[in-house]
Design a protein around this motif. Structure first.
Motif, mmCIF file in Angstrom:
data_model
loop_
_atom_site.group_PDB
_atom_site.id
_atom_site.type_symbol
_atom_site.label_atom_id
_atom_site.label_comp_id
_atom_site.label_asym_id
_atom_site.label_seq_id
_atom_site.Cartn_x
_atom_site.Cartn_y
_atom_site.Cartn_z
ATOM 1 N N UNK A 34 0.942 -1.427 -0.049
ATOM 2 C CA UNK A 34 -0.032 0.170 -0.321
ATOM 3 C C UNK A 34 1.082 1.089 -0.332
ATOM 4 N N UNK A 35 1.943 1.691 0.960
ATOM 5 C CA UNK A 35 2.816 2.217 1.182
ATOM 6 C C UNK A 35 3.974 2.629 -0.577
ATOM 7 N N UNK A 36 4.026 1.779 -1.458
ATOM 8 C CA UNK A 36 4.845 1.412 -1.988
ATOM 9 C C UNK A 36 4.508 2.349 -3.001
ATOM 10 N N UNK A 37 5.624 3.000 -3.564
ATOM 11 C CA UNK A 37 5.734 4.004 -5.505
ATOM 12 C C UNK A 37 4.861 3.258 -6.278
ATOM 13 N N UNK A 38 4.131 4.010 -7.646
ATOM 14 C CA UNK A 38 3.733 3.216 -8.267
ATOM 15 C C UNK A 38 4.974 2.282 -9.104
ATOM 16 N N UNK A 48 4.783 -1.782 -9.637
ATOM 17 C CA UNK A 48 4.995 -2.100 -11.564
ATOM 18 C C UNK A 48 6.250 -3.230 -11.644
ATOM 19 N N UNK A 49 7.096 -2.836 -11.203
ATOM 20 C CA UNK A 49 8.367 -3.467 -11.133
ATOM 21 C C UNK A 49 7.702 -4.880 -10.452
ATOM 22 N N UNK A 50 6.894 -4.959 -9.249
ATOM 23 C CA UNK A 50 7.287 -6.105 -8.429
ATOM 24 C C UNK A 50 5.916 -6.949 -9.622
ATOM 25 N N UNK A 51 5.017 -6.453 -9.976
ATOM 26 C CA UNK A 51 4.246 -6.954 -10.150
ATOM 27 C C UNK A 51 5.149 -8.180 -12.029
ATOM 28 N N UNK A 52 5.777 -6.604 -12.718
ATOM 29 C CA UNK A 52 6.786 -7.875 -13.759
ATOM 30 C C UNK A 52 8.091 -8.560 -13.252
ATOM 31 N N UNK A 53 8.670 -8.146 -12.397
ATOM 32 C CA UNK A 53 8.792 -9.489 -12.095
ATOM 33 C C UNK A 53 8.415 -10.912 -11.268
ATOM 34 N N UNK A 54 7.408 -10.847 -10.618
ATOM 35 C CA UNK A 54 6.558 -11.987 -10.248
ATOM 36 C C UNK A 54 5.935 -12.301 -11.461
ATOM 37 N N UNK A 55 5.439 -12.514 -12.529
ATOM 38 C CA UNK A 55 5.004 -12.858 -13.800
ATOM 39 C C UNK A 55 5.993 -13.090 -14.304
ATOM 40 N N UNK A 56 7.048 -12.882 -14.148
ATOM 41 C CA UNK A 56 8.685 -13.521 -15.310
ATOM 42 C C UNK A 56 8.690 -14.664 -14.390
ATOM 43 N N UNK A 57 8.850 -14.067 -12.960
ATOM 44 C CA UNK A 57 9.303 -15.565 -12.600
ATOM 45 C C UNK A 57 8.447 -16.693 -12.294
ATOM 46 N N UNK A 98 -1.114 -14.425 -1.838
ATOM 47 C CA UNK A 98 -2.348 -13.954 -2.420
ATOM 48 C C UNK A 98 -2.935 -12.437 -2.628
ATOM 49 N N UNK A 99 -3.231 -11.574 -1.385
ATOM 50 C CA UNK A 99 -3.397 -10.806 -1.398
ATOM 51 C C UNK A 99 -2.872 -9.878 -2.079
ATOM 52 N N UNK A 100 -1.196 -9.724 -1.750
ATOM 53 C CA UNK A 100 -0.512 -8.674 -2.294
ATOM 54 C C UNK A 100 -0.164 -8.907 -3.494
ATOM 55 N N UNK A 101 -0.648 -9.927 -4.236
ATOM 56 C CA UNK A 101 -0.716 -10.374 -5.908
ATOM 57 C C UNK A 101 -2.244 -9.853 -6.483
ATOM 58 N N UNK A 112 -1.610 -6.132 -6.065
ATOM 59 C CA UNK A 112 -0.734 -5.947 -7.886
ATOM 60 C C UNK A 112 -1.562 -5.998 -9.135
ATOM 61 N N UNK A 113 -2.034 -6.904 -9.519
ATOM 62 C CA UNK A 113 -3.213 -7.417 -10.275
ATOM 63 C C UNK A 113 -3.987 -5.690 -10.323
ATOM 64 N N UNK A 114 -4.645 -5.465 -9.322
ATOM 65 C CA UNK A 114 -5.390 -4.574 -9.321
ATOM 66 C C UNK A 114 -4.909 -2.824 -9.890
ATOM 67 N N UNK A 115 -3.400 -2.730 -9.302
ATOM 68 C CA UNK A 115 -2.654 -2.172 -10.117
ATOM 69 C C UNK A 115 -3.040 -2.087 -11.287
#
Length: 128
Positions: A71-75, A79-88, A111-114, A117-120
């Motif tokens: 929630x406190x992460x910058x946009x 984005x970086x986390x979403x791209x990284x986890x998708x690739x992983x 699961x809630x974290x992902x 990220x998907x909602x973002x």
């Protein structure tokens, strides 16, 4: 003494955590296209090898990021986390499972974290 101690604790809790952003990794596409670099990040996160920056900073933040759904992460970080986890998940699924287990072995947060990220990601796509 107690009011001072409580004030100090609240001050520390309110301090903004400094996140690296996508600008710190100049080209996330270059990182995720090189599976050895992705594996190096994961090996750092799983304490299999020494960490380089920014991987070491990310590793230290993982528990908080999961617990707060970023929630406190910058946009840029979302984005970086979403791209990284998708690739992983697509390329190193067993490593992805190891990462999930290490940081959320009771399946309370990941699961809630992902989903966050998907909602973002969906929010960003709807803005364009």
């Amino acid at each position: 003494m107690r009011p001072i101690t409580l004030f100090a604790l609240f001050t520390l809790a309110a301090a903004e955590v400094e996140y690296y952003t996508a600008d710190e990794i100049r080209d996330i596409d270059a990182v995720i296209s090189d599976i050895s670099r992705v594996k190096s990040f994961v090996d750092c996160f799983l304490d299999r090898e020494p960490c380089h920056e920014p991987a070491g900073t990310y590793r230290a933040l993982i528990p908080e990021i999961l617990a707060t759904k970023c929630e406190m992460c910058p946009d840029e970080f979302k984005h970086l986390a979403h791209v990284f986890l998708t690739k992983l998940k697509a390329s190193l699924y067993d490593e992805y499972l190891d990462l999930r287990y290490k940081y959320d072995h009771e399946n309370q947060y990941f699961d809630d974290f992902e989903k966050a990220l998907e909602a973002y990601k969906q929010l960003i796509w709807h803005e364009y």
